[in-house]
Design an enzyme around this catalytic site. Sequence first.
Site, PDB file in Angstrom:
ATOM      1  N   HIS A 273       1.889   3.054   0.599  1.00 11.45           N
ATOM      2  CA  HIS A 273       1.964   3.206   2.056  1.00 11.45           C
ATOM      3  C   HIS A 273       0.602   3.607   2.583  1.00 11.45           C
ATOM      4  O   HIS A 273      -0.115   4.365   1.921  1.00 11.45           O
ATOM      5  CB  HIS A 273       3.007   4.279   2.431  1.00 11.45           C
TER       6      HIS A 273
ATOM      7  N   ASP B 164      11.493   1.059   1.713  1.00 17.02           N
ATOM      8  CA  ASP B 164      12.074  -0.238   1.367  1.00 17.02           C
ATOM      9  C   ASP B 164      12.521  -0.332  -0.091  1.00 17.02           C
ATOM     10  O   ASP B 164      13.132  -1.317  -0.488  1.00 17.02           O
ATOM     11  CB  ASP B 164      11.062  -1.357   1.647  1.00 17.02           C
TER      12      ASP B 164
HETATM   13  N1  CMC Z   1       1.383  -2.495  -5.975  1.00 16.83           N
HETATM   14  C1  CMC Z   1       0.201  -2.481  -6.654  1.00 16.83           C
HETATM   15  N2  CMC Z   1      -0.953  -2.016  -6.140  1.00 16.83           N
HETATM   16  C2  CMC Z   1      -0.937  -1.535  -4.911  1.00 16.83           C
HETATM   17  C3  CMC Z   1       0.242  -1.516  -4.141  1.00 16.83           C
HETATM   18  C4  CMC Z   1       1.432  -2.004  -4.712  1.00 16.83           C
HETATM   19  N3  CMC Z   1       2.571  -1.994  -4.032  1.00 16.83           N
HETATM   20  N4  CMC Z   1      -0.034  -0.979  -2.925  1.00 16.83           N
HETATM   21  C5  CMC Z   1      -1.341  -0.696  -2.920  1.00 16.83           C
HETATM   22  N5  CMC Z   1      -1.904  -1.019  -4.121  1.00 16.83           N
HETATM   23  C6  CMC Z   1      -3.282  -0.806  -4.528  1.00 16.83           C
HETATM   24  C7  CMC Z   1      -4.206  -1.862  -3.923  1.00 16.83           C
HETATM   25  O1  CMC Z   1      -4.372  -2.965  -4.772  1.00 16.83           O
HETATM   26  C8  CMC Z   1      -5.461  -1.076  -3.720  1.00 16.83           C
HETATM   27  O2  CMC Z   1      -6.138  -1.017  -4.949  1.00 16.83           O
HETATM   28  P1  CMC Z   1      -7.768  -0.968  -4.992  1.00 16.83           P
HETATM   29  O3  CMC Z   1      -8.158   0.279  -4.263  1.00 16.83           O
HETATM   30  O4  CMC Z   1      -8.081  -0.937  -6.453  1.00 16.83           O
HETATM   31  O5  CMC Z   1      -8.236  -2.215  -4.297  1.00 16.83           O
HETATM   32  C9  CMC Z   1      -4.998   0.334  -3.370  1.00 16.83           C
HETATM   33  O6  CMC Z   1      -3.700   0.444  -3.979  1.00 16.83           O
HETATM   34  C10 CMC Z   1      -4.886   0.610  -1.880  1.00 16.83           C
HETATM   35  O7  CMC Z   1      -4.117  -0.446  -1.311  1.00 16.83           O
HETATM   36  P2  CMC Z   1      -4.396  -1.045   0.139  1.00 16.83           P
HETATM   37  O8  CMC Z   1      -3.788  -2.400   0.221  1.00 16.83           O
HETATM   38  O9  CMC Z   1      -5.853  -0.919   0.475  1.00 16.83           O
HETATM   39  O10 CMC Z   1      -3.591  -0.002   1.014  1.00 16.83           O
HETATM   40  P3  CMC Z   1      -3.058  -0.234   2.478  1.00 16.83           P
HETATM   41  O11 CMC Z   1      -2.904   1.104   3.074  1.00 16.83           O
HETATM   42  O12 CMC Z   1      -3.919  -1.214   3.197  1.00 16.83           O
HETATM   43  O13 CMC Z   1      -1.637  -0.951   2.256  1.00 16.83           O
HETATM   44  C11 CMC Z   1       0.688  -1.315   1.945  1.00 16.83           C
HETATM   45  C12 CMC Z   1      -0.417  -0.300   2.352  1.00 16.83           C
HETATM   46  C13 CMC Z   1       2.054  -0.716   2.274  1.00 16.83           C
HETATM   47  C14 CMC Z   1       0.523  -2.612   2.755  1.00 16.83           C
HETATM   48  C15 CMC Z   1       0.564  -1.608   0.425  1.00 16.83           C
HETATM   49  O14 CMC Z   1       0.779  -0.413  -0.302  1.00 16.83           O
HETATM   50  C16 CMC Z   1       1.545  -2.690  -0.030  1.00 16.83           C
HETATM   51  O15 CMC Z   1       1.224  -3.885   0.062  1.00 16.83           O
HETATM   52  N6  CMC Z   1       2.763  -2.289  -0.550  1.00 16.83           N
HETATM   53  C17 CMC Z   1       3.788  -3.258  -0.906  1.00 16.83           C
HETATM   54  C18 CMC Z   1       4.522  -3.735   0.342  1.00 16.83           C
HETATM   55  C19 CMC Z   1       5.467  -2.677   0.891  1.00 16.83           C
HETATM   56  O16 CMC Z   1       6.239  -2.056   0.171  1.00 16.83           O
HETATM   57  N7  CMC Z   1       5.418  -2.511   2.219  1.00 16.83           N
HETATM   58  C20 CMC Z   1       6.328  -1.585   2.936  1.00 16.83           C
HETATM   59  C21 CMC Z   1       5.591  -0.434   3.532  1.00 16.83           C
HETATM   60  S1  CMC Z   1       6.704   0.868   4.115  1.00 16.83           S
HETATM   61  C22 CMC Z   1       7.721   0.153   5.334  1.00 16.83           C
HETATM   62  C23 CMC Z   1       6.953  -0.446   6.445  1.00 16.83           C
HETATM   63  O17 CMC Z   1       5.992   0.094   6.949  1.00 16.83           O
HETATM   64  O18 CMC Z   1       7.377  -1.529   6.919  1.00 16.83           O
END
Ligand code: CMC
Length: 431
Positions: A308, A366
């Site tokens: 998140h 989720d």
């Molecule tokens: N699985 C594997 N690696 C992950 C994941 C994951 N679910 N989430 C983040 N990472 C890693 C990512 O690869 C990155 O690594 P690095 O720093 O080495 O490049 C690091 O963690 C930070 O990730 P980010 O994408 O820069 O973080 P963000 O804040 O931009 O993204 C997120 C947040 C929710 C989009 C992401 O965690 C994600 O894609 N999660 C899976 C989708 C999900 O469950 N979404 C629902 C969110 S909660 C309900 C809602 O808001 O709708």
Amino acid sequence: MAETKRTATLTIDGVSHELPIYSPTAGPDVIDIRKLYAEAGLFTYDPGFTSTASCDSTITFIDGGKGELLHRGYPIDQLAGKSHYLEVCYLLLYGELPSAAELEDFEERVTKHTMLHEQMQNFFRGFRRDAHPMAVMVGVVGAMSAFYHDSTDINDEWQREVASIRLIAKMPTIAAWAYKYHVGQPFVYPRNDLDYASNFLRMCFAVPAEEYEVDPILSRAMDRIFTLHADHEQNASTSTVRLASSSGANPFACIAAGIACLWGPAHGGANQACLEMLQEIGSVDRIPEYIARAKDKNDPFRLMGFGHRVYKNFDPRAKVMKQSADEVLDLMGIENNPVLQVAKELEKQALDDPYFADKKLFPNVDFYSGIILEAMGFPTSMFTPIFALSRTVGWISQWKEQLGDPQMKIGRPRQLYLGETHRDYVDIENR
Ligand code: CMC
């Protein structure tokens, strides 16, 4: 606007600029950069708004480090345990918990608005049967501005109030009808003697051929799912609603924009993607393979329902949802649900893995919601529409707050332009 107690000094090419710092009631202080371009001719750069506060708000606060979510100051676990969805709607919309009389009046107002204009059925019927219910919701909610002209004037407080109540009241009917159309069953009209969650379940699962009794266990679980999704401060879909509204667009158009944004798998679409992932994993022995894929930078796969932007600790909604999943499956007599077993073991293995621990990736809302919704009888395609109907009150509360904000301006981000500079057009025969 918060008080200015300190300033930050930004020195660029020997020239200093004093920038006010505001202290919120909770959360980090913010630096006010609004005059920076006028004074220094510079923009700030923050793709994804990772360090940018886009507005003042008094509705919802997340402490990502503690894993705490507050609505108007009240913790989500207390609201999920002791309150119910319509009371939380009242709290979000008007700022305080209602008295018994206020709640009764609010519930009556919502209940009286649950029907849809009859002609909207033609609109549903224009979609292909295999359309995703989210596609139908974006279209139908956007079309509400064509059916409810008398509540589209955003400068009229009474119309704003009517639009708010209409959206909260009609969203379950719209989501249920999107589902009914998808499965080829007749639309079921709302019933005013049922509570919000029971009414939604009945509109989804009743058929004219037989009586449908709403199971109170399912109704309570449904209400809790609505409550857990009600608002989440300035997330992508809420910011989309605020951005759409900043141009003066009508409320139905703004909420349709929010629904469109919510659909993506990084946001509300994650609940569908998560259950599909858990089903694909299928058995506990395949978990290491999927964890390895999630860690592999060359593989686009991510653990859905994990991570998140704001929570760097447990998402408090996920804790309640996990407990709810156990309760609902238990009460429904579903023993040893393989998907729940995979989810629990996947959570355990991921939390023990340094990759997830170092990046502070925890289960989010989720991760467990799809397991409950599937046990209740919903197909995966309905998960995100249920999120959308629950979040409608949050979008509306934020929209109303924005319209009442004297500092409101049209949202208009700037850019770091890296394209070609001025060049002259070349006729086609000379290229
Ligand atoms: N699985 C594997 N690696 C992950 C994941 C994951 N679910 N989430 C983040 N990472 C890693 C990512 O690869 C990155 O690594 P690095 O720093 O080495 O490049 C690091 O963690 C930070 O990730 P980010 O994408 O820069 O973080 P963000 O804040 O931009 O993204 C997120 C947040 C929710 C989009 C992401 O965690 C994600 O894609 N999660 C899976 C989708 C999900 O469950 N979404 C629902 C969110 S909660 C309900 C809602 O808001 O709708």
